[in-house]
Scaffold this active site. Sequence first.
Site, PDB file in Angstrom:
ATOM      1  N   GLY A 132      -5.665   0.588   1.536  1.00 32.64           N
ATOM      2  CA  GLY A 132      -6.947   0.873   2.167  1.00 32.64           C
ATOM      3  C   GLY A 132      -8.006   0.280   1.268  1.00 32.64           C
ATOM      4  O   GLY A 132      -7.930  -0.887   0.904  1.00 32.64           O
ATOM      5  N   SER A 175      -9.743   1.242  -2.379  1.00 31.73           N
ATOM      6  CA  SER A 175      -9.559   2.226  -3.450  1.00 31.73           C
ATOM      7  C   SER A 175     -10.848   2.973  -3.787  1.00 31.73           C
ATOM      8  O   SER A 175     -10.815   4.177  -4.075  1.00 31.73           O
ATOM      9  CB  SER A 175      -8.976   1.561  -4.694  1.00 31.73           C
ATOM     10  OG  SER A 175      -9.770   0.478  -5.113  1.00 31.73           O
ATOM     11  N   CYS A 225      -0.840  -1.098  -2.877  1.00 29.79           N
ATOM     12  CA  CYS A 225      -2.108  -1.825  -2.850  1.00 29.79           C
ATOM     13  C   CYS A 225      -3.244  -0.944  -3.390  1.00 29.79           C
ATOM     14  O   CYS A 225      -3.283  -0.687  -4.586  1.00 29.79           O
ATOM     15  CB  CYS A 225      -2.355  -2.385  -1.455  1.00 29.79           C
ATOM     16  SG  CYS A 225      -3.435  -3.806  -1.490  1.00 29.79           S
ATOM     17  N   ARG A 282      -8.588  -5.726  -9.306  1.00 32.09           N
ATOM     18  CA  ARG A 282      -8.770  -5.643  -7.858  1.00 32.09           C
ATOM     19  C   ARG A 282      -9.095  -7.022  -7.259  1.00 32.09           C
ATOM     20  O   ARG A 282      -9.674  -7.864  -7.911  1.00 32.09           O
ATOM     21  CB  ARG A 282      -9.906  -4.676  -7.526  1.00 32.09           C
ATOM     22  CG  ARG A 282      -9.608  -3.265  -7.968  1.00 32.09           C
ATOM     23  CD  ARG A 282     -10.775  -2.363  -7.644  1.00 32.09           C
ATOM     24  NE  ARG A 282     -11.051  -2.360  -6.219  1.00 32.09           N
ATOM     25  CZ  ARG A 282     -12.228  -2.083  -5.701  1.00 32.09           C
ATOM     26  NH1 ARG A 282     -13.250  -1.796  -6.478  1.00 32.09           N
ATOM     27  NH2 ARG A 282     -12.401  -2.096  -4.404  1.00 32.09           N
ATOM     28  N   ILE A 336      -2.572  -7.955   1.332  1.00 30.75           N
ATOM     29  CA  ILE A 336      -3.880  -7.895   1.998  1.00 30.75           C
ATOM     30  C   ILE A 336      -4.931  -7.551   0.955  1.00 30.75           C
ATOM     31  O   ILE A 336      -4.965  -6.433   0.453  1.00 30.75           O
ATOM     32  CB  ILE A 336      -3.881  -6.835   3.124  1.00 30.75           C
ATOM     33  CG1 ILE A 336      -2.754  -7.106   4.128  1.00 30.75           C
ATOM     34  CG2 ILE A 336      -5.244  -6.812   3.830  1.00 30.75           C
ATOM     35  CD1 ILE A 336      -2.537  -5.992   5.135  1.00 30.75           C
ATOM     36  N   ARG A 337      -5.755  -8.507   0.610  1.00 26.42           N
ATOM     37  CA  ARG A 337      -6.777  -8.325  -0.441  1.00 26.42           C
ATOM     38  C   ARG A 337      -6.144  -7.581  -1.632  1.00 26.42           C
ATOM     39  O   ARG A 337      -6.641  -6.563  -2.109  1.00 26.42           O
ATOM     40  CB  ARG A 337      -8.006  -7.592   0.093  1.00 26.42           C
ATOM     41  CG  ARG A 337      -8.665  -8.348   1.236  1.00 26.42           C
ATOM     42  CD  ARG A 337      -9.982  -7.741   1.645  1.00 26.42           C
ATOM     43  NE  ARG A 337     -10.935  -7.798   0.555  1.00 26.42           N
ATOM     44  CZ  ARG A 337     -11.649  -6.762   0.119  1.00 26.42           C
ATOM     45  NH1 ARG A 337     -11.499  -5.564   0.664  1.00 26.42           N
ATOM     46  NH2 ARG A 337     -12.500  -6.915  -0.854  1.00 26.42           N
ATOM     47  N   HIS A 365       2.401  -4.548   0.808  1.00 28.60           N
ATOM     48  CA  HIS A 365       2.510  -3.481   1.811  1.00 28.60           C
ATOM     49  C   HIS A 365       3.919  -3.431   2.406  1.00 28.60           C
ATOM     50  O   HIS A 365       4.128  -3.934   3.515  1.00 28.60           O
ATOM     51  CB  HIS A 365       1.508  -3.725   2.938  1.00 28.60           C
ATOM     52  CG  HIS A 365       0.091  -3.501   2.546  1.00 28.60           C
ATOM     53  ND1 HIS A 365      -0.551  -2.292   2.717  1.00 28.60           N
ATOM     54  CD2 HIS A 365      -0.798  -4.328   1.966  1.00 28.60           C
ATOM     55  CE1 HIS A 365      -1.791  -2.391   2.266  1.00 28.60           C
ATOM     56  NE2 HIS A 365      -1.973  -3.625   1.799  1.00 28.60           N
ATOM     57  N   GLU A 391       5.322  -1.146   3.880  1.00 25.38           N
ATOM     58  CA  GLU A 391       5.327  -0.392   5.145  1.00 25.38           C
ATOM     59  C   GLU A 391       5.043  -1.289   6.339  1.00 25.38           C
ATOM     60  O   GLU A 391       5.273  -0.902   7.476  1.00 25.38           O
ATOM     61  CB  GLU A 391       4.318   0.773   5.073  1.00 25.38           C
ATOM     62  CG  GLU A 391       2.850   0.408   5.172  1.00 25.38           C
ATOM     63  CD  GLU A 391       2.274  -0.206   3.885  1.00 25.38           C
ATOM     64  OE1 GLU A 391       3.037  -0.430   2.929  1.00 25.38           O
ATOM     65  OE2 GLU A 391       1.053  -0.473   3.873  1.00 25.38           O
TER      66      GLU A 391
END
Length: 206
Positions: free
Chosen positions: A57, A59, A88, A115, A143-144, A179, A181
Amino acid sequence: MVTDRNQGTGMPRIGVLALQGDVEAHAWALREAGAEPVPVRLPAHLDGLAGLVIPGGESTTLLKLAARDGLLDPLRRFAGTRPVFGTCAGCILLARRVRHPEQDSLGVLDATVERNAYGRQNDSAILETPTALPGGPLEAVYIRAPRIAGIGPGVEVLAERDGDPVLVRQGRILAATFHPELSSDRRVHRLFRDMAAAGTGAERAA
Ligand code: GLN
C-alpha cells in the site's frame, strides 16, 4: 484464558492488517496456502492470532492510520514475539532503518530499506526471480517497490533482484519487496503459513 490459535479448523488464524492496501489479495492467498485470514483493524483483533501479514500500500499512510487507531504499540508488541510477514509497504514498516525519506517503523527486521528505489521508468515490473525456495524461480510483481539496501548478519536472503535481497527472513519475520499475493504461486504464503503454524515465539505472548 485458553486461546486456540486454530479455533478447531486445523488452520492457523493469520491476521491481515486491513487499514489500506491489497488486503483481499493476501486473504485469498492465505486461504489457498491453508490458513484462515482474519482482518485486523483494531488492537483487540490481534488477540490469539498465529501470525500477521502487513500488506503493500503506502507505508506513510499505513503508519498514520495505525497511529490514529492506536495500533502502533500493539503492532510493535505483536511483531516483537510473533511471526509477521510484510510485503512492499509492509516490508518498509518492518525494517529497522528506512530511507528516502527517513520514517518511523516497527523496527523488527535488521535491514535498511530505501523507499521507491527503482525510479519512474522501472517502478513497476514483473520479473522472474531466482530463489532459495524449492521449486525454481519465482514470479515477482514489483509496484513502486522499495530496495533492501543492507541487512544484518541474522537475515537470510531467500530471493534477489540484481544482487539486492527481495525476499528475506529473520527468524519469525518474513519480508518481500514484491507482491507474492498478486501471483498464483503460493510458495511464499505457504512458507509464512508454516512459520505461523510452528508458532515461532508465540508461546511468550499472553
Ligand atoms: N512505495 C510505497 C511506499 O513507499 C510502497 C508500494 C507498495 O506497497 N506497493 O510505501
